[in-house]
Design a protein around this motif. Structure first.
Motif, short mmCIF file in Angstrom:
data_model
loop_
_atom_site.label_atom_id
_atom_site.label_comp_id
_atom_site.label_asym_id
_atom_site.label_seq_id
_atom_site.Cartn_x
_atom_site.Cartn_y
_atom_site.Cartn_z
N GLU A 151 75.40 22.83 21.11
CA GLU A 151 75.88 22.72 22.17
C GLU A 151 76.83 21.05 21.61
N LEU A 152 76.25 20.80 20.73
CA LEU A 152 77.11 19.61 20.45
C LEU A 152 78.58 20.14 20.15
N LEU A 153 78.38 21.22 19.67
CA LEU A 153 79.81 21.76 18.39
C LEU A 153 80.71 21.65 20.74
N ASN A 154 80.19 22.80 20.77
CA ASN A 154 80.79 23.44 22.12
C ASN A 154 81.43 22.43 22.95
N GLU A 155 80.90 20.94 23.26
CA GLU A 155 81.56 20.43 24.05
C GLU A 155 82.28 19.26 23.66
N ARG A 156 82.75 19.59 21.71
CA ARG A 156 84.28 19.09 21.73
C ARG A 156 85.12 20.39 21.37
N LYS A 157 84.81 21.72 22.05
CA LYS A 157 85.63 22.86 21.59
C LYS A 157 87.40 22.39 21.44
N GLU A 158 87.91 21.50 22.36
CA GLU A 158 88.75 21.40 22.25
C GLU A 158 89.88 21.20 21.31
N LYS A 159 88.84 20.42 20.71
CA LYS A 159 89.23 18.88 19.56
C LYS A 159 88.95 19.78 18.18
N LEU A 160 88.18 20.86 17.92
CA LEU A 160 87.68 21.82 16.76
C LEU A 160 88.76 22.68 16.31
N ILE A 161 88.66 22.23 15.23
CA ILE A 161 89.60 23.60 13.53
C ILE A 161 88.77 23.86 12.75
N CYS A 162 88.29 25.52 12.55
CA CYS A 162 87.19 25.70 12.35
C CYS A 162 87.38 26.88 11.39
N VAL A 163 87.33 27.13 10.55
CA VAL A 163 87.00 28.50 9.73
C VAL A 163 85.61 28.62 9.36
N ARG A 164 85.20 29.94 9.07
CA ARG A 164 83.94 30.41 8.59
C ARG A 164 83.16 30.73 7.44
N GLY A 165 81.95 30.43 7.45
CA GLY A 165 81.19 29.88 5.60
C GLY A 165 80.14 31.22 5.77
N ASN A 166 80.31 31.48 3.98
CA ASN A 166 79.33 32.04 4.20
C ASN A 166 77.86 32.13 5.02
N CYS A 167 78.28 31.39 5.56
CA CYS A 167 76.02 31.77 6.01
C CYS A 167 76.55 31.82 8.06
N ASP A 168 77.76 32.32 8.30
CA ASP A 168 77.97 32.05 9.46
C ASP A 168 78.68 34.42 9.98
N SER A 169 78.42 34.06 10.97
CA SER A 169 78.03 35.92 11.61
C SER A 169 78.88 35.60 12.89
N GLU A 170 78.52 37.01 13.25
CA GLU A 170 78.91 36.95 14.69
C GLU A 170 78.42 36.87 15.40
N VAL A 171 76.62 37.16 14.96
CA VAL A 171 75.66 36.40 16.29
C VAL A 171 75.77 35.12 16.15
N ASP A 172 76.69 34.06 15.07
CA ASP A 172 76.96 32.46 15.42
C ASP A 172 77.62 32.05 16.41
N GLU A 173 78.88 33.16 16.15
CA GLU A 173 79.73 32.76 17.17
C GLU A 173 79.73 33.14 19.06
N MET A 174 78.36 34.10 18.85
CA MET A 174 77.99 34.26 20.11
C MET A 174 77.87 33.18 20.63
N MET A 175 76.84 31.93 19.74
CA MET A 175 76.27 30.94 20.99
C MET A 175 77.83 29.62 20.77
N LEU A 176 78.74 29.97 19.54
CA LEU A 176 80.13 29.06 20.04
C LEU A 176 81.12 29.63 20.97
N ALA A 177 81.57 28.21 21.39
CA ALA A 177 82.58 28.75 22.58
C ALA A 177 83.77 28.43 22.06
N PHE A 178 84.17 28.09 20.76
CA PHE A 178 85.34 28.38 19.84
C PHE A 178 85.32 29.24 19.21
#
Length: 199
Positions: A56-83
């Motif tokens: 929720e905290l990250l999604n509220e700021r999605k317009e300000k984010l520049i992101c890369v994938r970490g080794n613990c991140d997956s497609e399931v995580d991206e389903m929770m994230l709006a960016f």
């Protein structure tokens, strides 16, 4: 222009809230270097672990984010994230009077310094996380910065993040004469050390 640099949140909404409270109103954009929600099989649950609140905290700021994938991140995580957060790397190009100054973002588990040295022009800034250990140094013309982890530190500085500051003049990048500065901070806002990036 100022960028808040965060890495290895690992689902700690508590630590993310502290870092945002300390810096969000002082920066223009937020760089996330991976490992957003999951703590991974090698790590304990971080203090304040709450993946839904973190998302929720990250999604509220999605317009300000520049992101890369970490080794613990997956497609399931991206389903929770709006960016979009599953790219292995990203770059920011800063136009200067001497050409382009590149900022290369990656998590830190895929590309070593030999590879980066063959890819990137001298003067590039490399931002990475992954190790949960802070790093700030120059080697062979590249400037390396690891802000550590805001939730599961493995270094004496504790929970940390960074500020990358690029001076602008009349709306244009001004990166001559060491006008890029990188600072390592506690998530409560205390400066630990800083480095000027020389052109």
């Amino acid at each position: 222009m100022k960028f808040l640099v965060l890495s290895d949140i690992h689902g700690s909404a508590e630590s993310l809230e502290k870092a945002l409270a300390s810096f969000e109103n002082k920066v223009d954009s937020i760089i996330l270097l991976g490992d957003y929600l999951n703590h991974g099989p090698r790590n304990p649950l971080p203090q304040g672990w709450d993946t839904k609140r973190t998302a929720e905290l990250l999604n509220e700021r999605k317009e300000k984010l520049i992101c890369v994938r970490g080794n613990c991140d997956s497609e399931v995580d991206e389903m929770m994230l709006a960016f979009p957060c599953l790219n292995a790397y990203s770059t920011i190009a800063l136009p200067t009077t001497k050409g382009i100054r590149r900022i290369f973002l990656h998590h830190g588990h895929l590309y070593d310094r030999t590879k980066l040295s063959s890819w990137l022009p001298k003067g590039s800034i490399v931002l990475s996380g992954h190790t949960h250990v802070t790093l700030m140094e120059e080697e062979n013309g590249l400037f390396y910065f690891n802000p550590g982890s805001i939730s599961l530190p493995k270094c004496e500085e504790g929970k940390t993040c960074g500020i990358l500051e690029v001076e602008t003049e009349s709306g244009k990048w001004k990166t001559e004469n060491g006008k890029i500065k990188i600072g390592l901070y506690s998530i409560e806002g205390k400066l630990i050390r800083e480095m000027a990036v020389i052109p």
